[in-house]
Write a protein that holds these residues in place. Structure first.
Motif, PDB file in Angstrom:
ATOM      1  N   LEU A   1      90.249   8.138  -0.557  1.00 53.47           N
ATOM      2  CA  LEU A   1      90.687   9.525  -0.426  1.00 53.47           C
ATOM      3  C   LEU A   1      89.453  10.398  -0.297  1.00 53.47           C
ATOM      4  CD1 LEU A   1      93.433   9.894  -3.186  1.00 53.47           C
ATOM      5  CD2 LEU A   1      93.762   9.642  -0.721  1.00 53.47           C
ATOM      6  N   VAL A   2      89.477  11.298   0.683  1.00 54.97           N
ATOM      7  CA  VAL A   2      88.361  12.218   0.889  1.00 54.97           C
ATOM      8  C   VAL A   2      88.911  13.633   0.839  1.00 54.97           C
ATOM      9  CG1 VAL A   2      86.501  12.939   2.426  1.00 54.97           C
ATOM     10  CG2 VAL A   2      87.209  10.538   2.374  1.00 54.97           C
ATOM     11  N   LYS A   3      88.400  14.441  -0.074  1.00 57.06           N
ATOM     12  CA  LYS A   3      88.804  15.843  -0.197  1.00 57.06           C
ATOM     13  C   LYS A   3      87.807  16.695   0.553  1.00 57.06           C
ATOM     14  CE  LYS A   3      91.076  19.290  -2.044  1.00 57.06           C
ATOM     15  NZ  LYS A   3      91.181  20.224  -0.957  1.00 57.06           N
ATOM     16  N   GLU A   4      88.327  17.592   1.395  1.00 56.10           N
ATOM     17  CA  GLU A   4      87.476  18.503   2.142  1.00 56.10           C
ATOM     18  C   GLU A   4      87.523  19.886   1.499  1.00 56.10           C
ATOM     19  OE1 GLU A   4      87.653  16.915   6.646  1.00 56.10           O
ATOM     20  OE2 GLU A   4      89.490  17.838   5.919  1.00 56.10           O
TER      21      GLU A   4
ATOM     22  N   THR B   1      91.971  20.222   2.855  1.00 55.06           N
ATOM     23  CA  THR B   1      92.613  19.042   3.412  1.00 55.06           C
ATOM     24  C   THR B   1      92.184  17.796   2.656  1.00 55.06           C
ATOM     25  OG1 THR B   1      92.536  20.100   5.574  1.00 55.06           O
ATOM     26  CG2 THR B   1      92.973  17.745   5.547  1.00 55.06           C
ATOM     27  N   MET B   2      93.125  16.888   2.467  1.00 56.54           N
ATOM     28  CA  MET B   2      92.797  15.587   1.908  1.00 56.54           C
ATOM     29  C   MET B   2      93.025  14.550   3.001  1.00 56.54           C
ATOM     30  SD  MET B   2      94.038  13.651  -1.536  1.00 56.54           S
ATOM     31  CE  MET B   2      93.434  14.973  -2.529  1.00 56.54           C
ATOM     32  N   ARG B   3      92.058  13.675   3.181  1.00 50.49           N
ATOM     33  CA  ARG B   3      92.131  12.639   4.210  1.00 50.49           C
ATOM     34  C   ARG B   3      92.137  11.271   3.554  1.00 50.49           C
ATOM     35  NH1 ARG B   3      92.397  14.989   9.472  1.00 50.49           N
ATOM     36  NH2 ARG B   3      91.328  16.976   9.319  1.00 50.49           N
ATOM     37  N   VAL B   4      92.655  10.303   4.276  1.00 49.98           N
ATOM     38  CA  VAL B   4      92.647   8.911   3.826  1.00 49.98           C
ATOM     39  C   VAL B   4      91.846   8.110   4.840  1.00 49.98           C
ATOM     40  CG1 VAL B   4      94.028   6.877   3.288  1.00 49.98           C
ATOM     41  CG2 VAL B   4      94.919   9.154   2.776  1.00 49.98           C
ATOM     42  N   VAL B   5      90.872   7.348   4.355  1.00 51.86           N
ATOM     43  CA  VAL B   5      90.083   6.472   5.212  1.00 51.86           C
ATOM     44  C   VAL B   5      90.443   5.046   4.840  1.00 51.86           C
ATOM     45  CG1 VAL B   5      87.777   5.742   5.902  1.00 51.86           C
ATOM     46  CG2 VAL B   5      88.198   8.136   5.319  1.00 51.86           C
ATOM     47  N   ASP B   6      90.872   4.271   5.823  1.00 51.55           N
ATOM     48  CA  ASP B   6      91.157   2.859   5.600  1.00 51.55           C
ATOM     49  C   ASP B   6      89.836   2.114   5.721  1.00 51.55           C
ATOM     50  OD1 ASP B   6      91.869   0.134   5.840  1.00 51.55           O
ATOM     51  OD2 ASP B   6      93.829   0.688   6.621  1.00 51.55           O
TER      52      ASP B   6
ATOM     53  N   THR C   1      89.832  -0.707   8.607  1.00 49.47           N
ATOM     54  CA  THR C   1      89.818  -0.281  10.017  1.00 49.47           C
ATOM     55  C   THR C   1      88.908   0.902  10.263  1.00 49.47           C
ATOM     56  OG1 THR C   1      91.670   1.240   9.722  1.00 49.47           O
ATOM     57  CG2 THR C   1      92.219  -1.046  10.283  1.00 49.47           C
ATOM     58  N   GLU C   2      88.481   1.576   9.189  1.00 45.17           N
ATOM     59  CA  GLU C   2      87.642   2.775   9.241  1.00 45.17           C
ATOM     60  C   GLU C   2      88.339   3.910   9.974  1.00 45.17           C
ATOM     61  OE1 GLU C   2      83.693   1.768  10.511  1.00 45.17           O
ATOM     62  OE2 GLU C   2      83.483   0.241   8.978  1.00 45.17           O
ATOM     63  N   ARG C   3      89.667   3.916   9.975  1.00 47.18           N
ATOM     64  CA  ARG C   3      90.429   4.992  10.595  1.00 47.18           C
ATOM     65  C   ARG C   3      90.651   6.113   9.614  1.00 47.18           C
ATOM     66  NH1 ARG C   3      94.800   2.398  14.695  1.00 47.18           N
ATOM     67  NH2 ARG C   3      93.245   1.745  16.191  1.00 47.18           N
ATOM     68  N   LEU C   4      90.671   7.322  10.134  1.00 48.61           N
ATOM     69  CA  LEU C   4      90.841   8.526   9.334  1.00 48.61           C
ATOM     70  C   LEU C   4      92.192   9.132   9.647  1.00 48.61           C
ATOM     71  CD1 LEU C   4      89.475  10.801   7.585  1.00 48.61           C
ATOM     72  CD2 LEU C   4      88.760  11.803   9.754  1.00 48.61           C
ATOM     73  N   LYS C   5      92.946   9.526   8.605  1.00 44.21           N
ATOM     74  CA  LYS C   5      94.208  10.224   8.828  1.00 44.21           C
ATOM     75  C   LYS C   5      94.414  11.250   7.731  1.00 44.21           C
ATOM     76  CE  LYS C   5      97.110   6.732   6.629  1.00 44.21           C
ATOM     77  NZ  LYS C   5      98.214   5.830   6.794  1.00 44.21           N
ATOM     78  N   ARG C   6      95.279  12.204   8.007  1.00 43.97           N
ATOM     79  CA  ARG C   6      95.607  13.246   7.043  1.00 43.97           C
ATOM     80  C   ARG C   6      96.516  12.641   5.967  1.00 43.97           C
ATOM     81  NH1 ARG C   6      96.102  19.102   7.203  1.00 43.97           N
ATOM     82  NH2 ARG C   6      95.071  18.978   9.203  1.00 43.97           N
ATOM     83  N   ALA C   7      96.233  12.942   4.717  1.00 46.35           N
ATOM     84  CA  ALA C   7      97.067  12.445   3.626  1.00 46.35           C
ATOM     85  C   ALA C   7      98.418  13.155   3.698  1.00 46.35           C
ATOM     86  CB  ALA C   7      96.403  12.707   2.277  1.00 46.35           C
ATOM     87  N   SER C   8      99.494  12.407   3.505  1.00 47.11           N
ATOM     88  CA  SER C   8     100.828  13.027   3.588  1.00 47.11           C
ATOM     89  C   SER C   8     101.368  13.307   2.212  1.00 47.11           C
ATOM     90  CB  SER C   8     101.773  12.118   4.337  1.00 47.11           C
ATOM     91  OG  SER C   8     101.762  10.815   3.819  1.00 47.11           O
TER      92      SER C   8
END
Length: 65
Positions: free
Chosen positions: A43-46, A50-55, A58-65
């Motif tokens: 979990l990455v907090k900006e 916005t809070m993002r999730v990095v897998d 896969t190193e993919r970034l998506k918005r936390a739901s």
């Protein structure tokens, strides 16, 4: 040379631990906090709210739901 009377220098922390830095993702807007989840995601907090999730697999970034 001390900047003022009574100022002392704290001893530096010296470690022999080996570490490596790796860029996991890009495109973040002022990231300032991280938390590691048990499933390997991060979990990455900006600062913008916005809070993002990095897998981490896969190193993919998506918005936390």
């Amino acid at each position: 040379m001390p900047a003022f009377a009574g100022q002392t220098r704290a001893p530096a922390v010296v470690t022999r631990a080996h570490y490596a830095a790796k860029v996991m993702t890009t495109g973040l807007n002022q990231p300032w906090g991280i938390a590691f989840l048990p499933d390997g995601k991060i979990l990455v907090k900006e600062k913008v709210g916005t809070m993002r999730v990095v897998d981490s697999k896969t190193e993919r970034l998506k918005r936390a739901s």
